[in-house]
Design a protein around this motif. Structure first.
Motif, PDB file in Angstrom:
ATOM      1  N   ALA A  28      39.838 -34.818  -3.754  1.00  0.00           N
ATOM      2  CA  ALA A  28      40.686 -34.278  -4.833  1.00  0.00           C
ATOM      3  C   ALA A  28      40.834 -32.767  -4.687  1.00  0.00           C
ATOM      4  O   ALA A  28      41.931 -32.227  -4.857  1.00  0.00           O
ATOM      5  CB  ALA A  28      40.087 -34.628  -6.194  1.00  0.00           C
ATOM      6  N   ASN A  29      39.740 -32.086  -4.344  1.00  0.00           N
ATOM      7  CA  ASN A  29      39.800 -30.638  -4.095  1.00  0.00           C
ATOM      8  C   ASN A  29      40.807 -30.325  -2.992  1.00  0.00           C
ATOM      9  O   ASN A  29      41.648 -29.439  -3.132  1.00  0.00           O
ATOM     10  CB  ASN A  29      38.442 -30.115  -3.626  1.00  0.00           C
ATOM     11  CG  ASN A  29      37.460 -29.919  -4.760  1.00  0.00           C
ATOM     12  OD1 ASN A  29      37.848 -29.916  -5.916  1.00  0.00           O
ATOM     13  ND2 ASN A  29      36.198 -29.763  -4.423  1.00  0.00           N
ATOM     14  N   VAL A  31      43.320 -32.150  -1.752  1.00  0.00           N
ATOM     15  CA  VAL A  31      44.712 -32.474  -2.069  1.00  0.00           C
ATOM     16  C   VAL A  31      45.286 -31.461  -3.057  1.00  0.00           C
ATOM     17  O   VAL A  31      46.412 -30.995  -2.907  1.00  0.00           O
ATOM     18  CB  VAL A  31      44.813 -33.915  -2.632  1.00  0.00           C
ATOM     19  CG1 VAL A  31      46.209 -34.185  -3.155  1.00  0.00           C
ATOM     20  CG2 VAL A  31      44.469 -34.923  -1.553  1.00  0.00           C
ATOM     21  N   ALA A  32      44.470 -31.077  -4.058  1.00  0.00           N
ATOM     22  CA  ALA A  32      44.958 -30.118  -5.053  1.00  0.00           C
ATOM     23  C   ALA A  32      45.234 -28.762  -4.416  1.00  0.00           C
ATOM     24  O   ALA A  32      46.105 -28.032  -4.867  1.00  0.00           O
ATOM     25  CB  ALA A  32      43.947 -29.979  -6.184  1.00  0.00           C
ATOM     26  N   ASN A  33      44.485 -28.432  -3.367  1.00  0.00           N
ATOM     27  CA  ASN A  33      44.639 -27.116  -2.748  1.00  0.00           C
ATOM     28  C   ASN A  33      45.438 -27.168  -1.446  1.00  0.00           C
ATOM     29  O   ASN A  33      45.287 -26.298  -0.586  1.00  0.00           O
ATOM     30  CB  ASN A  33      43.267 -26.498  -2.500  1.00  0.00           C
ATOM     31  CG  ASN A  33      42.615 -26.063  -3.790  1.00  0.00           C
ATOM     32  OD1 ASN A  33      43.027 -25.090  -4.393  1.00  0.00           O
ATOM     33  ND2 ASN A  33      41.618 -26.811  -4.234  1.00  0.00           N
ATOM     34  N   ALA A  34      46.285 -28.196  -1.326  1.00  0.00           N
ATOM     35  CA  ALA A  34      47.053 -28.358  -0.093  1.00  0.00           C
ATOM     36  C   ALA A  34      48.045 -27.219   0.132  1.00  0.00           C
ATOM     37  O   ALA A  34      48.555 -27.045   1.232  1.00  0.00           O
ATOM     38  CB  ALA A  34      47.800 -29.690  -0.117  1.00  0.00           C
ATOM     39  N   ASP A  35      48.342 -26.437  -0.923  1.00  0.00           N
ATOM     40  CA  ASP A  35      49.295 -25.330  -0.791  1.00  0.00           C
ATOM     41  C   ASP A  35      48.654 -23.975  -1.014  1.00  0.00           C
ATOM     42  O   ASP A  35      49.357 -22.996  -1.209  1.00  0.00           O
ATOM     43  CB  ASP A  35      50.433 -25.495  -1.809  1.00  0.00           C
ATOM     44  CG  ASP A  35      51.467 -26.467  -1.311  1.00  0.00           C
ATOM     45  OD1 ASP A  35      51.712 -26.461  -0.097  1.00  0.00           O
ATOM     46  OD2 ASP A  35      52.007 -27.232  -2.122  1.00  0.00           O
ATOM     47  N   THR A  36      47.334 -23.936  -1.028  1.00  0.00           N
ATOM     48  CA  THR A  36      46.654 -22.661  -1.251  1.00  0.00           C
ATOM     49  C   THR A  36      46.443 -21.964   0.082  1.00  0.00           C
ATOM     50  O   THR A  36      45.758 -22.501   0.948  1.00  0.00           O
ATOM     51  CB  THR A  36      45.295 -22.913  -1.926  1.00  0.00           C
ATOM     52  OG1 THR A  36      45.501 -23.723  -3.075  1.00  0.00           O
ATOM     53  CG2 THR A  36      44.632 -21.619  -2.321  1.00  0.00           C
ATOM     54  N   TYR A  39      43.023 -21.845   2.382  1.00  0.00           N
ATOM     55  CA  TYR A  39      42.030 -22.832   1.931  1.00  0.00           C
ATOM     56  C   TYR A  39      41.586 -23.698   3.100  1.00  0.00           C
ATOM     57  O   TYR A  39      42.404 -24.180   3.875  1.00  0.00           O
ATOM     58  CB  TYR A  39      42.626 -23.700   0.828  1.00  0.00           C
ATOM     59  CG  TYR A  39      41.660 -24.715   0.279  1.00  0.00           C
ATOM     60  CD1 TYR A  39      40.749 -24.364  -0.694  1.00  0.00           C
ATOM     61  CD2 TYR A  39      41.648 -26.020   0.756  1.00  0.00           C
ATOM     62  CE1 TYR A  39      39.848 -25.283  -1.191  1.00  0.00           C
ATOM     63  CE2 TYR A  39      40.759 -26.949   0.272  1.00  0.00           C
ATOM     64  CZ  TYR A  39      39.858 -26.565  -0.711  1.00  0.00           C
ATOM     65  OH  TYR A  39      38.966 -27.481  -1.189  1.00  0.00           O
TER      66      TYR A  39
ATOM     67  N   VAL B   9      40.637 -31.943 -11.412  1.00  0.00           N
ATOM     68  CA  VAL B   9      41.092 -31.229 -10.212  1.00  0.00           C
ATOM     69  C   VAL B   9      42.475 -31.734  -9.820  1.00  0.00           C
ATOM     70  O   VAL B   9      43.384 -30.943  -9.518  1.00  0.00           O
ATOM     71  CB  VAL B   9      40.086 -31.422  -9.047  1.00  0.00           C
ATOM     72  CG1 VAL B   9      40.645 -30.865  -7.764  1.00  0.00           C
ATOM     73  CG2 VAL B   9      38.773 -30.741  -9.375  1.00  0.00           C
ATOM     74  N   GLY B  13      46.165 -29.733  -9.595  1.00  0.00           N
ATOM     75  CA  GLY B  13      47.119 -29.837  -8.491  1.00  0.00           C
ATOM     76  C   GLY B  13      48.510 -30.192  -8.994  1.00  0.00           C
ATOM     77  O   GLY B  13      49.510 -29.627  -8.548  1.00  0.00           O
ATOM     78  N   GLN B  17      51.866 -27.874  -8.557  1.00  0.00           N
ATOM     79  CA  GLN B  17      53.061 -28.362  -7.870  1.00  0.00           C
ATOM     80  C   GLN B  17      54.270 -28.350  -8.796  1.00  0.00           C
ATOM     81  O   GLN B  17      55.402 -28.174  -8.359  1.00  0.00           O
ATOM     82  CB  GLN B  17      52.843 -29.771  -7.324  1.00  0.00           C
ATOM     83  CG  GLN B  17      51.784 -29.873  -6.241  1.00  0.00           C
ATOM     84  CD  GLN B  17      52.069 -28.987  -5.052  1.00  0.00           C
ATOM     85  OE1 GLN B  17      53.215 -28.698  -4.724  1.00  0.00           O
ATOM     86  NE2 GLN B  17      51.016 -28.530  -4.395  1.00  0.00           N
ATOM     87  N   LEU B  49      49.611 -19.836  -4.688  1.00  0.00           N
ATOM     88  CA  LEU B  49      48.515 -20.563  -5.320  1.00  0.00           C
ATOM     89  C   LEU B  49      47.171 -20.011  -4.869  1.00  0.00           C
ATOM     90  O   LEU B  49      47.047 -19.436  -3.786  1.00  0.00           O
ATOM     91  CB  LEU B  49      48.608 -22.050  -4.976  1.00  0.00           C
ATOM     92  CG  LEU B  49      49.880 -22.751  -5.432  1.00  0.00           C
ATOM     93  CD1 LEU B  49      49.861 -24.199  -5.008  1.00  0.00           C
ATOM     94  CD2 LEU B  49      50.041 -22.652  -6.926  1.00  0.00           C
ATOM     95  N   GLY B  50      46.195 -20.193  -5.695  1.00  0.00           N
ATOM     96  CA  GLY B  50      44.833 -19.774  -5.377  1.00  0.00           C
ATOM     97  C   GLY B  50      43.848 -20.844  -5.813  1.00  0.00           C
ATOM     98  O   GLY B  50      44.220 -21.822  -6.455  1.00  0.00           O
ATOM     99  N   GLU B  73      37.096 -27.527  -7.136  1.00  0.00           N
ATOM    100  CA  GLU B  73      37.938 -26.392  -6.757  1.00  0.00           C
ATOM    101  C   GLU B  73      39.341 -26.632  -7.298  1.00  0.00           C
ATOM    102  O   GLU B  73      40.102 -27.410  -6.739  1.00  0.00           O
ATOM    103  CB  GLU B  73      37.948 -26.235  -5.234  1.00  0.00           C
ATOM    104  CG  GLU B  73      36.603 -25.791  -4.701  1.00  0.00           C
ATOM    105  CD  GLU B  73      36.510 -25.843  -3.188  1.00  0.00           C
ATOM    106  OE1 GLU B  73      35.856 -24.986  -2.623  1.00  0.00           O
ATOM    107  OE2 GLU B  73      37.098 -26.760  -2.585  1.00  0.00           O
ATOM    108  N   ALA B  75      43.204 -25.931  -8.306  1.00  0.00           N
ATOM    109  CA  ALA B  75      44.356 -25.165  -7.814  1.00  0.00           C
ATOM    110  C   ALA B  75      44.948 -24.401  -8.992  1.00  0.00           C
ATOM    111  O   ALA B  75      45.164 -24.974 -10.053  1.00  0.00           O
ATOM    112  CB  ALA B  75      45.391 -26.107  -7.221  1.00  0.00           C
ATOM    113  N   ASN B 128      48.566 -35.946  -5.519  1.00  0.00           N
ATOM    114  CA  ASN B 128      47.623 -35.655  -6.601  1.00  0.00           C
ATOM    115  C   ASN B 128      47.548 -36.794  -7.606  1.00  0.00           C
ATOM    116  O   ASN B 128      46.470 -37.098  -8.118  1.00  0.00           O
ATOM    117  CB  ASN B 128      48.008 -34.355  -7.305  1.00  0.00           C
ATOM    118  CG  ASN B 128      47.505 -33.140  -6.558  1.00  0.00           C
ATOM    119  OD1 ASN B 128      46.305 -32.959  -6.424  1.00  0.00           O
ATOM    120  ND2 ASN B 128      48.408 -32.338  -6.049  1.00  0.00           N
ATOM    121  N   THR B 131      45.130 -39.318  -6.222  1.00  0.00           N
ATOM    122  CA  THR B 131      43.689 -39.061  -6.389  1.00  0.00           C
ATOM    123  C   THR B 131      43.274 -39.350  -7.832  1.00  0.00           C
ATOM    124  O   THR B 131      42.201 -39.888  -8.067  1.00  0.00           O
ATOM    125  CB  THR B 131      43.304 -37.611  -6.038  1.00  0.00           C
ATOM    126  OG1 THR B 131      44.021 -36.709  -6.864  1.00  0.00           O
ATOM    127  CG2 THR B 131      43.561 -37.294  -4.593  1.00  0.00           C
TER     128      THR B 131
END
Lengths: 137, 148
Positions: A28-29, A31-36, A39, B9, B13, B17, B49-50, B73, B75, B128, B131
């Protein structure tokens, strides 16, 4: 491994489900940060240490416990931890190393294994229930 | 990390998005906008994004045994930047915003880039949701233990 009604199997199920839950969290981490930008994708690895703890050490080097006070060879199940590894290779220009397709593949695998293990635990539990109620009477 | 945190999480995401999707839509809608409150043509916006490490409450026992596992973590939208690309000069003498030579400063927005951005944002949004539904399904399966 205990052989009683409430054998160590439940401990193995619990451990395996807990670790797969954590793996889902790591996915999940990712996938959520796929655009960071920058990362780094992460993996949770535990198969080897779990296998060792369950089977009692190296497959080629098994030892038998001849006395109940002997220490376990493979290690204790509660000490099994998932290890987080960062993926540094195969990144994009912005330094992100998440591959969404790969993550979804892992996601499918994780939910399948979790489902199987929880099904095994459920069957084991219903077997015990059957025995307690002396055959459902 | 437990299953509920994994869902959160996934939610972070989705949020990230969606911001990206909104900005792409805004960029495409304003592809011919020559007047803005700040003056000059519209400038393409994009999101940066961060990652935010999820701290949260951590019980002493869990910390001691290390049983909590990896941290969440999330997003997060770090900033929304405006493109500093020079406006496109389009020859259109009839346009009210044309200069003396007949050129109009048009937003420098690439339709192809915006469309691929849109596709990528949609795809990541779907990933997302997957998940989140996996976490939900796993929680339901665990509940079945001992219920039969």
């Amino acid at each position: 491994m205990g052989s009683g009604l409430f054998s160590d199997k439940f401990a193995v199920f619990e451990k395996s489900m807990g670790l797969h839950q954590q793996r889902l969290g790591v996915i999940a981490n990712n996938v959520a940060n796929a655009d960071t930008p920058g990362y780094q994708a992460k993996r949770l690895e535990f198969e080897d240490s779990l296998r060792q703890a369950v089977s009692g050490g190296d497959e080629n080097l098994t030892m038998t416990r001849t006395h109940p006070n002997h220490m376990g060879v493979g290690g204790d199940l509660s000490a099994v931890r998932g290890e987080v590894r960062e993926v540094a290779q195969g990144g994009r220009v912005d330094g992100n190393t998440v591959n969404t397709q790969q993550e979804l593949e892992r996601l499918g695998e994780t939910r399948l294994i979790y489902r199987v293990v929880s099904e095994l635990a459920a069957r084991k539990a219903s077997g015990i229930k059957y025995a307690i109620t002396s055959g459902g009477r | 990390m437990d299953l509920f945190t994994a869902m959160k999480v996934g939610g972070s995401g989705l949020q990230a998005q969606r911001v990206r999707l909104n900005l792409t839509t805004q960029n495409l809608a304003n592809i011919n906008t020559t007047q803005t409150p700040e003056g000059g043509p519209y400038r393409a916006k994009r999101v940066v994004l961060g990652t935010e490490q999820g701290g949260g409450a951590r019980s002493f026992e869990a910390a001691l045994s290390g049983a909590r596992g990896p941290d969440a973590e999330y997003a997060r939208v770090r900033e929304i930047t405006e493109s500093d690309a020079e406006p496109k000069q389009v020859y259109d003498p009839g346009h009210p915003d044309a200069n003396e030579e007949g050129y109009v400063a048009m937003p420098n927005i690439n339709r192809v880039t915006q469309m691929t951005d849109l596709m990528e944002a949609t795809r990541n949004y779907k990933a997302n949701t997957m998940t989140i539904s996996a976490a939900r399904e796993m929680a339901l399966h665990a509940l079945r233990i001992g219920s039969k």
